[in-house]
Structures are given as structure tokens and as C-alpha cells.
Design a protein around this motif. Sequence first.
Motif, PDB file in Angstrom:
ATOM      1  N   ARG A  54     -40.084   1.402  48.952  1.00 27.24           N
ATOM      2  CA  ARG A  54     -40.775   2.710  48.526  1.00 27.24           C
ATOM      3  C   ARG A  54     -42.207   2.285  48.631  1.00 27.24           C
ATOM      4  O   ARG A  54     -42.949   3.310  49.199  1.00 27.24           O
ATOM      5  CB  ARG A  54     -40.615   3.008  46.892  1.00 27.24           C
ATOM      6  CG  ARG A  54     -41.272   4.388  46.707  1.00 27.24           C
ATOM      7  CD  ARG A  54     -40.949   4.571  45.053  1.00 27.24           C
ATOM      8  NE  ARG A  54     -41.579   5.929  44.690  1.00 27.24           N
ATOM      9  CZ  ARG A  54     -42.963   6.169  44.655  1.00 27.24           C
ATOM     10  NH1 ARG A  54     -43.709   5.104  44.734  1.00 27.24           N
ATOM     11  NH2 ARG A  54     -43.383   7.410  44.367  1.00 27.24           N
ATOM     12  N   ALA A  55     -42.454   1.017  48.334  1.00 24.59           N
ATOM     13  CA  ALA A  55     -43.962   0.788  48.465  1.00 24.59           C
ATOM     14  C   ALA A  55     -44.327   0.972  49.988  1.00 24.59           C
ATOM     15  O   ALA A  55     -45.498   1.027  50.330  1.00 24.59           O
ATOM     16  CB  ALA A  55     -44.121  -0.712  47.953  1.00 24.59           C
ATOM     17  N   GLU A  56     -43.574   0.488  50.825  1.00 29.24           N
ATOM     18  CA  GLU A  56     -43.818   0.515  52.268  1.00 29.24           C
ATOM     19  C   GLU A  56     -43.959   1.688  53.000  1.00 29.24           C
ATOM     20  O   GLU A  56     -44.794   2.166  53.757  1.00 29.24           O
ATOM     21  CB  GLU A  56     -42.745  -0.326  53.075  1.00 29.24           C
ATOM     22  CG  GLU A  56     -42.827  -1.916  52.843  1.00 29.24           C
ATOM     23  CD  GLU A  56     -42.094  -2.525  53.739  1.00 29.24           C
ATOM     24  OE1 GLU A  56     -41.569  -2.083  54.711  1.00 29.24           O
ATOM     25  OE2 GLU A  56     -41.673  -3.749  53.353  1.00 29.24           O
ATOM     26  N   LEU A  57     -42.960   2.693  52.320  1.00 33.29           N
ATOM     27  CA  LEU A  57     -43.129   4.295  52.554  1.00 33.29           C
ATOM     28  C   LEU A  57     -44.658   4.738  52.093  1.00 33.29           C
ATOM     29  O   LEU A  57     -45.175   5.447  53.031  1.00 33.29           O
ATOM     30  CB  LEU A  57     -41.932   4.855  51.804  1.00 33.29           C
ATOM     31  CG  LEU A  57     -40.500   4.694  52.376  1.00 33.29           C
ATOM     32  CD1 LEU A  57     -39.743   5.467  51.497  1.00 33.29           C
ATOM     33  CD2 LEU A  57     -40.491   5.134  53.981  1.00 33.29           C
ATOM     34  N   LEU A  86     -32.992   4.888  48.771  1.00 29.04           N
ATOM     35  CA  LEU A  86     -34.091   4.929  49.621  1.00 29.04           C
ATOM     36  C   LEU A  86     -34.394   6.142  49.970  1.00 29.04           C
ATOM     37  O   LEU A  86     -35.596   6.594  50.006  1.00 29.04           O
ATOM     38  CB  LEU A  86     -33.889   4.116  50.522  1.00 29.04           C
ATOM     39  CG  LEU A  86     -34.844   4.062  52.026  1.00 29.04           C
ATOM     40  CD1 LEU A  86     -36.183   3.619  51.493  1.00 29.04           C
ATOM     41  CD2 LEU A  86     -34.191   3.090  53.005  1.00 29.04           C
ATOM     42  N   CYS A  87     -33.338   6.840  50.298  1.00 35.10           N
ATOM     43  CA  CYS A  87     -33.547   8.363  50.981  1.00 35.10           C
ATOM     44  C   CYS A  87     -34.261   9.477  49.645  1.00 35.10           C
ATOM     45  O   CYS A  87     -34.955   9.925  49.858  1.00 35.10           O
ATOM     46  CB  CYS A  87     -32.391   9.109  51.105  1.00 35.10           C
ATOM     47  SG  CYS A  87     -31.939   8.232  52.807  1.00 35.10           S
ATOM     48  N   ALA A  88     -33.666   8.854  48.269  1.00 34.41           N
ATOM     49  CA  ALA A  88     -34.234   9.914  47.393  1.00 34.41           C
ATOM     50  C   ALA A  88     -35.372   9.451  46.954  1.00 34.41           C
ATOM     51  O   ALA A  88     -36.479  10.491  46.722  1.00 34.41           O
ATOM     52  CB  ALA A  88     -33.515   9.405  46.077  1.00 34.41           C
ATOM     53  N   GLY A  96     -39.616  14.034  55.024  1.00 33.96           N
ATOM     54  CA  GLY A  96     -38.390  14.420  55.382  1.00 33.96           C
ATOM     55  C   GLY A  96     -37.320  13.169  55.527  1.00 33.96           C
ATOM     56  O   GLY A  96     -37.900  11.989  56.049  1.00 33.96           O
ATOM     57  N   VAL A  97     -35.993  13.413  55.702  1.00 36.45           N
ATOM     58  CA  VAL A  97     -35.035  12.358  55.738  1.00 36.45           C
ATOM     59  C   VAL A  97     -34.125  12.809  56.873  1.00 36.45           C
ATOM     60  O   VAL A  97     -33.481  13.702  56.906  1.00 36.45           O
ATOM     61  CB  VAL A  97     -34.401  12.061  54.354  1.00 36.45           C
ATOM     62  CG1 VAL A  97     -33.335  10.853  54.636  1.00 36.45           C
ATOM     63  CG2 VAL A  97     -35.360  11.469  53.241  1.00 36.45           C
ATOM     64  N   ALA A 116     -23.728  12.373  46.988  1.00 40.53           N
ATOM     65  CA  ALA A 116     -25.048  12.059  46.397  1.00 40.53           C
ATOM     66  C   ALA A 116     -26.106  11.744  47.783  1.00 40.53           C
ATOM     67  O   ALA A 116     -27.220  11.940  47.627  1.00 40.53           O
ATOM     68  CB  ALA A 116     -24.997  10.904  45.430  1.00 40.53           C
ATOM     69  N   LEU A 117     -25.536  10.936  48.556  1.00 44.92           N
ATOM     70  CA  LEU A 117     -26.317  10.534  49.883  1.00 44.92           C
ATOM     71  C   LEU A 117     -26.497  12.018  50.514  1.00 44.92           C
ATOM     72  O   LEU A 117     -27.878  11.993  51.020  1.00 44.92           O
ATOM     73  CB  LEU A 117     -25.602   9.558  50.679  1.00 44.92           C
ATOM     74  CG  LEU A 117     -26.224   9.292  52.061  1.00 44.92           C
ATOM     75  CD1 LEU A 117     -27.789   8.816  51.881  1.00 44.92           C
ATOM     76  CD2 LEU A 117     -25.383   8.562  53.142  1.00 44.92           C
ATOM     77  N   LEU A 118     -25.679  12.574  50.873  1.00 42.48           N
ATOM     78  CA  LEU A 118     -26.059  13.817  51.647  1.00 42.48           C
ATOM     79  C   LEU A 118     -26.927  14.842  51.054  1.00 42.48           C
ATOM     80  O   LEU A 118     -27.790  15.501  51.590  1.00 42.48           O
ATOM     81  CB  LEU A 118     -24.727  14.686  51.951  1.00 42.48           C
ATOM     82  CG  LEU A 118     -23.641  14.091  52.895  1.00 42.48           C
ATOM     83  CD1 LEU A 118     -22.355  14.793  52.875  1.00 42.48           C
ATOM     84  CD2 LEU A 118     -24.211  14.118  54.223  1.00 42.48           C
TER      85      LEU A 118
END
Length: 199
Positions: A54-57, A86-88, A96-97, A116-118
Amino acid sequence: MLRVAHCVACTGAEGPGLRCAVWVQGCTLACPGCCNPELFAAEGGAWRTEAELRAELVAAQAVHGVEGLTVLGGEPSEQLAGVTGLCAAARGLGLGVIVFTGRTRAELAGLAGGAALLATIDTVIDGRFEAGQREPADGRRFVGSRNQSIVHLTPRYADPALWRGPAGVELQLAADGEIGLHGAPALARRLGRALAGPG
């Protein structure tokens, strides 16, 4: 925790717009002709925490103005909890993911934790890579083979124009001097051979 093979802070070759890209390690599907066979082994790469990624994002947004995250592999669905986290996190930052998976959307939905991933993804490119059905040069950008689908779960990347145009490849030089090539696999291989020179 997520076992990660590579991260690129800013790319325009792994989906529409400027994106952070994360390649996860490990894939039991092992599609023949896959452009990333070095990512099949589960024991490669390095463990990364959700907080680190998340810090890298956040840094990629601040430094490069990225608007999205792309998760590739390897096979993201084989690390469901870590990829979902990660996606959340990316969605929470307004990114956007996009996720590339060898499994179909229906297969993902049938996995424990798949729904949950979708729910964290804007667009999923799904289906096994079929080397005999390679996407033509004038076909859909970013897609490996004709049997694969671009499934828009939100409208964010639903404009067909985002998926048209010539395939591209990027060369990136890391701070430690390591050279990375990513994007269209055939172009990347040709560029890699040219950089290596004769012999």
C-alpha cells in the motif's frame, strides 16, 4: 502477506493509463507458451506485507500520478487473501484495479474467497492462455490469446477504445542497474535479444 515476483511503480504497458503493476509468484495452471514461466514456482519471489505494498501505491500516486493497479502473475487467484487485500487497498486509494487471471470469472466466483476478490476489481482479463490462439497484432491490447475475455465489473475501463491500439513494451532501469522489460511478450523478447547482442 503476498508472495511477489516483481513490482513496477509506473507503467503504460500493463493496462490503460499509467499504472502500478504487481506480478505475484506461483501458478499451478502453467499454461504452455506462457510469457512468464519463471513465475510458476511457488517458492520464488519475496514475501511482502499489505502495508508495504500500500505504501508503494501511495508513493506511485504521488511521484508518477498513476491512476490504477494491475495484478498479474503467476496466478493471482492462488493467493486470494493477499491479492484481495492489495486490490481493496488500491480501491481505497481511488485507484482502478485490473487483474489478469488464467481462471475464468465463473471459476473465480466458485473459489472460497473468490467473490470477495471480484468485488475489488474493475476489470478482469480471464481464461487460460492458449498459445495457438494468440491475439493478433491488430487485436485487443494487453490480451494474450483470443479465447480470453475482458470482463468489466465496473464502467471504469469499459470504453472499448482503451483496449484498442498497438501493443507496447517498456524497458525500465532500476536504481540497482537491473534492466526490466515488460509489456507485449513478443516485442519484449525481440528487444531483449537486441539488447543482448550477438552470441
